[in-house]
Enzyme design. Structure first.
Site, mmCIF file in Angstrom:
data_model
loop_
_atom_site.group_PDB
_atom_site.id
_atom_site.type_symbol
_atom_site.label_atom_id
_atom_site.label_comp_id
_atom_site.label_asym_id
_atom_site.label_seq_id
_atom_site.Cartn_x
_atom_site.Cartn_y
_atom_site.Cartn_z
ATOM 1 C CD GLU A 164 76.036 5.687 54.826
ATOM 2 O OE1 GLU A 164 76.695 6.186 55.838
ATOM 3 O OE2 GLU A 164 76.102 4.381 54.844
ATOM 4 N NE ARG A 218 91.406 10.977 61.116
ATOM 5 C CZ ARG A 218 90.066 11.607 61.348
ATOM 6 N NH1 ARG A 218 89.322 11.618 60.387
ATOM 7 N NH2 ARG A 218 89.929 11.946 62.210
ATOM 8 C CE LYS A 239 81.349 14.427 57.574
ATOM 9 N NZ LYS A 239 80.893 15.077 58.765
ATOM 10 C CE LYS A 244 86.564 14.216 57.499
ATOM 11 N NZ LYS A 244 86.720 14.500 59.118
ATOM 12 N NE ARG A 269 80.796 7.289 64.633
ATOM 13 C CZ ARG A 269 81.724 7.085 63.854
ATOM 14 N NH1 ARG A 269 82.655 8.293 63.359
ATOM 15 N NH2 ARG A 269 81.909 6.073 63.184
ATOM 16 C CG PHE A 284 76.096 6.152 60.041
ATOM 17 C CD1 PHE A 284 77.483 5.523 60.243
ATOM 18 C CD2 PHE A 284 75.881 7.341 60.754
ATOM 19 C CE1 PHE A 284 78.300 5.697 61.456
ATOM 20 C CE2 PHE A 284 76.826 7.825 61.886
ATOM 21 C CZ PHE A 284 77.946 6.875 62.302
ATOM 22 C CD GLU A 312 76.193 12.693 63.059
ATOM 23 O OE1 GLU A 312 76.906 11.688 63.212
ATOM 24 O OE2 GLU A 312 76.592 13.742 62.978
ATOM 25 N NE ARG A 315 85.218 12.140 66.647
ATOM 26 C CZ ARG A 315 85.758 12.329 65.649
ATOM 27 N NH1 ARG A 315 84.942 12.692 64.513
ATOM 28 N NH2 ARG A 315 86.901 12.489 65.580
HETATM 29 P P1 AMP Z 1 83.969 14.745 60.750
HETATM 30 O O1 AMP Z 1 83.534 15.150 62.291
HETATM 31 O O2 AMP Z 1 84.116 16.085 60.076
HETATM 32 O O3 AMP Z 1 85.728 14.118 60.887
HETATM 33 O O4 AMP Z 1 83.328 13.776 60.245
HETATM 34 C C1 AMP Z 1 82.643 12.502 60.944
HETATM 35 C C2 AMP Z 1 81.334 12.511 61.474
HETATM 36 O O5 AMP Z 1 80.399 12.614 60.492
HETATM 37 C C3 AMP Z 1 81.305 11.036 62.072
HETATM 38 O O6 AMP Z 1 81.899 11.107 63.530
HETATM 39 C C4 AMP Z 1 79.701 11.145 62.495
HETATM 40 O O7 AMP Z 1 79.597 11.927 63.412
HETATM 41 C C5 AMP Z 1 79.058 12.158 61.204
HETATM 42 N N1 AMP Z 1 78.414 11.561 60.449
HETATM 43 C C6 AMP Z 1 77.505 11.910 59.585
HETATM 44 N N2 AMP Z 1 76.632 11.178 58.697
HETATM 45 C C7 AMP Z 1 77.635 10.175 58.672
HETATM 46 C C8 AMP Z 1 77.557 9.013 57.886
HETATM 47 N N3 AMP Z 1 76.515 8.669 56.793
HETATM 48 N N4 AMP Z 1 78.392 7.980 58.003
HETATM 49 C C9 AMP Z 1 79.407 8.148 59.007
HETATM 50 N N5 AMP Z 1 79.440 9.139 59.568
HETATM 51 C C10 AMP Z 1 78.507 10.029 59.530
#
Ligand code: AMP
Length: 588
Positions: free
Chosen positions: A250, A417, A252, A423, A257, A342, A302, A272
Site C-alpha cells: 500500500e 509492532r 505509505k 514499512k 493517522r 487503510f 491517513e 495515533r
Molecule cells: P512511522 O510513523 O514511520 O512509524 O509509520 C507508521 C505510520 O504510517 C502509521 O502510523 C500511519 O500514520 C502511516 N501510514 C501511512 N500509510 C499507511 C498505510 N497504508 N497503512 C498503515 N499506516 C500508514
C-alpha cells in the site's frame, strides 16, 4: 477507602525503580482496594482521572497551587516558592511545609479516595471567568484536611507531575497476580487494554468479574483501539524474504493517522496517541456519515494535506496548521485534506480484528464510498522485488513516503509492532539516510541570531527495558528561524528544575525538559560514544550509541508520545546494518 493508604503506597512505589518491587507494591495496594474504587486508583497512580482519550485535564497552574498552599498553611507564597526552588517539586515542597506546620496547628482528618477523586474531577470540569477562584477553594479545602504526604500526591496529580514510573504492563502484571492468581494472565488483560485503551476499565473488569469477564471483554465504539504498528525493512528484497509469498503493498502516505469512530449519530476521531482530535477535523466529522455505508464502524485512515489545484499530496507539516483552538474553519479552508482509508476494525456491532487482512480490505472497499475527498489507500498485491520496486516508484511520484507491506493472512494486532506489517521508506534504501524520532530532553541557549531560543537540543531514544530515555546526540542544524521559534514556544512550558528521573544523560544542558516532545532527525552515521547512554554496553562496555552529523528534518512529531520514539533496539539494528560495520567485520 482512606486516601492515606494510597499515599503510603505511592511513597513506597516512588522509592523504587525495580519492576518486581513495584509490582509487589501494586499487588499490596490492590489487596487493600475495594472493587468500587479500583478503576479510580488505577487512573490516579498514573496521574490521571480518566483514560487519555476522554481529554479530562486538570490544568492547574503552579501559581494557583502556591496560593492555595499559602491559604491552607498561612505561610507566605514567597516562602513556599523558595522551598519549591530548593526541592524542585511543588508537591514535595508542600509536604515539607505542611509537616512543619502540622506540629502546631494542623489536625488532619481522614480523607477518602472517593472525596479526593470527586473534588479533582470537579476542578477539571470548571470553566469560565470564576473558575480560578473556585479551583483555589477546592484545592485549599483538600489541603486543609490532608496530611503532609497526602498533600504531596494531591498536588502532584493537580499539577500533572505525578511520575511513579509505573508502566501499563507493570500495572497489568499486578492486576493479573492479584485478581487471577497468575501473572501470566497479563496477556489476556493486555488484549482488553489494547482494544479499549482504558486501563481503569480493564482493572475494574478483572477485579469484579475475574478472568471470565476479561475473556468476554468487548471493544466499544468511542473507546479507541491501540494502533497496530509496523517493523521497518531496508529493501524490497528483505521484505520479500520475510514474507516468502504474495503480500499487499500500500502507499505509505505522509499525513496523520486518524482512527474514525462512527455510530448512533456521533463521529469521533482519535490520533495515533489516542487523543481525541475531532476538533481539528470538522470536515471529516461532517462528511463521514455520507462516506461510510455502515450502521457503526471503527476505521483507520491517513488524513493527508493536498494541493487543491493539482491534487498532489503535501508533506505532513502542512497539517499542523490545523492544530489550533480558534478559527479552525479558516484552517480547514486553507489547508484542505483527503482521507485515505487503510483498515477497518469494527463494523455493525462486531470486531473485525481477527479477520485476515484480505477480508478486512474487502470489507473496507465495500463500506467506503469513494469520492474526491475520501478513498481506500492505493493497494496492489506483489510477490517479488520487481513488483515492489515498480509500485514504490508510483507511490513516490504521487508524493508518498514509500510503501507499507502487509501479510495477506494477518490479523489486526492492536497495540503491537510486529513483522506482519513492514514499512519500506524511500530513504531506507540509502546507507543511513534513515530518520529517527527522538525525544527532546534538554536545551542549550542560542547565541547570535539564535539568542532567545534553544539553539541546540539534547535528544534521547526510548529504552524499553528500563522505561527510560537515554541521550544519543545534540542537534544544532536543520532549524529554520520559524522552527526555532515554534520549538521554543512548545518547549518553554516543559522546562523542569531537576532532570526527570527517567532521563539518562551525562551531558548537562542549560535547561532540562520533561521528556515529552518528539522530533525527527537524520544523521550520516551511528557511532559509539563514551558520553551518550543510548544502548549503553550493547556493542562495547562503557559505550553508548551516538549520531554523527545529526540534522533536524523540520518535522515535529506531534502525533508521537515519548514512548513512541525510536528505541535502542531500532538504533542497534541500524548500527549493525551500516555498511561500515559489515565491512569492518569482514576484515576481522
Ligand atoms: P512511522 O510513523 O514511520 O512509524 O509509520 C507508521 C505510520 O504510517 C502509521 O502510523 C500511519 O500514520 C502511516 N501510514 C501511512 N500509510 C499507511 C498505510 N497504508 N497503512 C498503515 N499506516 C500508514
Amino acid at each position: 477507602m482512606k486516601f492515606s493508604v494510597l499515599a503510603e503506597a505511592f511513597g513506597r512505589m516512588e522509592s523504587t525503580r525495580k519492576r518486581t518491587e513495584l509490582t509487589q507494591h501494586l499487588v499490596d495496594l490492590f489487596e487493600q482496594t475495594p472493587h468500587e474504587v479500583v478503576a479510580r486508583i488505577t487512573y490516579l497512580m498514573q496521574g490521571k482521572l480518566r483514560p487519555d482519550f476522554e481529554g479530562v485535564e486538570l490544568g492547574v497552574a503552579e501559581k494557583l497551587a502556591i496560593r492555595a498552599i499559602s491559604k491552607s498553611s498561612g505561610i507566605a507564597a514567597k516562602n513556599i516558592e523558595d522551598e519549591y526552588r530548593k526541592e524542585g517539586d511543588l508537591g514535595h515542597a508542600a509536604s515539607e511545609i505542611l509537616s512543619q506546620k502540622t506540629q502546631t496547628t494542623f489536625m488532619a482528618q481522614d480523607i477518602t479516595v472517593e472525596r479526593i477523586y470527586e473534588t479533582l474531577f470537579k476542578i477539571a470540569r470548571l470553566e469560565g471567568s470564576r473558575s480560578q477562584d473556585m479551583k483555589m477553594k477546592y484545592i485549599s479545602s483538600l489541603l486543609n484536611d490532608a496530611s503532609p504526604p497526602e498533600a504531596k500526591y494531591i498536588l502532584k496529580i493537580l499539577l500533572g507531575t505525578m511520575r511513579l514510573g509505573v508502566a501499563e504492563n507493570t500495572v497489568m502484571d499486578a492486576l493479573a497476580a492479584r485478581y487471577t492468581g497468575d501473572k501470566a494472565n497479563r496477556r489476556l488483560l493486555e488484549h482488553a487494554y489494547n482494544v479499549s485503551s482504558d486501563l481503569g476499565r480493564v482493572a475494574e473488569t478483572v477485579a469484579t468479574g475475574g478472568l471470565d469477564a476479561v475473556k468476554k471483554f468487548k471493544m466499544m465504539l468511542f473507546n479507541p483501539v491501540r494502533p497496530m504498528l509496523a517493523d521497518r525493512v531496508k529493501s524490497q528484497e528483505e521484505a520479500v524474504e520475510k514474507f516468502g509469498g504474495e503480500f499487499a503493498a500500500e502507499y505509505k502516505l505522509d499525513g496523520e493517522r486518524v482512527q474514525i469512530h462512527t455510530g448512533g449519530g456521533r463521529v469521533a476521531l482519535f490520533s495515533r496517541r489516542l487523543e481525541d482530535i475531532s476538533a481539528y477535523y470538522p470536515d471529516i466529522i461532517e462528511k463521514i456519515p455520507e462516506i461510510i455505508d455502515a450502521g457503526d464502524a471503527i476505521l483507520e485512515a491517513e488524513a493527508v494535506a493536498v494541493n487543491e489545484n493539482t491534487g498532489e499530496f503535501l508533506p505532513f507539516q502542512e497539517l499542523m496548521h490545523r492544530r489550533r483552538k480558534y478559527k479552525i474553519e479558516k484552517a480547514v479552508a486553507e489547508y484542505p485534506i483527503t482521507v485515505n482509508f487503510f483498515d477497518i476494525l469494527y463494523c455493525d456491532g462486531a470486531s473485525c480484528l481477527d479477520m485476515p487482512y484480505t477480508d478486512r480490505r474487502a470489507m473496507l472497499e465495500r463500506v467506503v464510498k469513494s469520492d474526491e475527498y475520501a478513498r481506500c489507500i492505493q493497494m496492489r498485491k506483489a510477490g517479488n522485488s520487481g513488483e515492489v520496486q515498480d509500485f514504490m516508484e508510483d507511490s513516490i511520484n504521487a508524493g508518498s513516503e514509500g510503501l507499507m507491506l502487509k501479510r495477506l493472512d494477518s490479523q489486526y494486532q492492536a497495540g503491537s509492532r510486529g513483522s506482519n506489517w513492514l514499512k519500506l521508506k524511500r530513504e531506507y534504501q540509502n546507507d543511513l539516510g534513515d530518520s529517527l524520532d527522538l525525544v527532546v530532553i534538554g536545551g542549550f541557549f542560542g547565541r547570535g541570531r539564535r539568542t532567545g531560543s534553544y539553539g541546540t537540543l539534547l535528544l534521547a531514544t526510548y529504552d524499553i527495558d528500563g522505561n527510560v530515555f537515554t541521550s544519543i546526540c545534540k542537534v544544532g542544524t536543520g532549524f529554520s528561524d520559524e522552527s526555532l521559534d515554534q520549538l521554543y514556544q512548545i518547549l518553554k512550558p516543559k522546562v523542569v528544575i531537576k532532570k526527570n528521573p527517567r532521563v539518562r544523560s551525562e551531558m548537562e544542558p542549560d535547561v532540562w525538559f520533561e521528556p515529552e516532545l518528539v522530533i525527527e532527525v537524520v544523521a550520516s552515521e551511528i557511532t559509539l560514544s563514551p558520553i551518550h547512554k543510548a544502548g549503553l554496553d550493547t556493542v562495547r562496555k562503557g559505550a553508548g550509541f551516538a549520531l554523527r552529523f545529526p540534522k533536524f528534518t523540520g518535522k515535529i512529531r506531534d502525533e508521537k508520545g515519548a514512548e513512541d520514539a525510536s528505541t535502542n533496539e531500532e538504533v542497534a539494528t541500524l548500527y549493525h546494518g551500516q555498511k561500515k560495520v559489515a565491512h569492518d567485520k569482514s576484515l576481522m
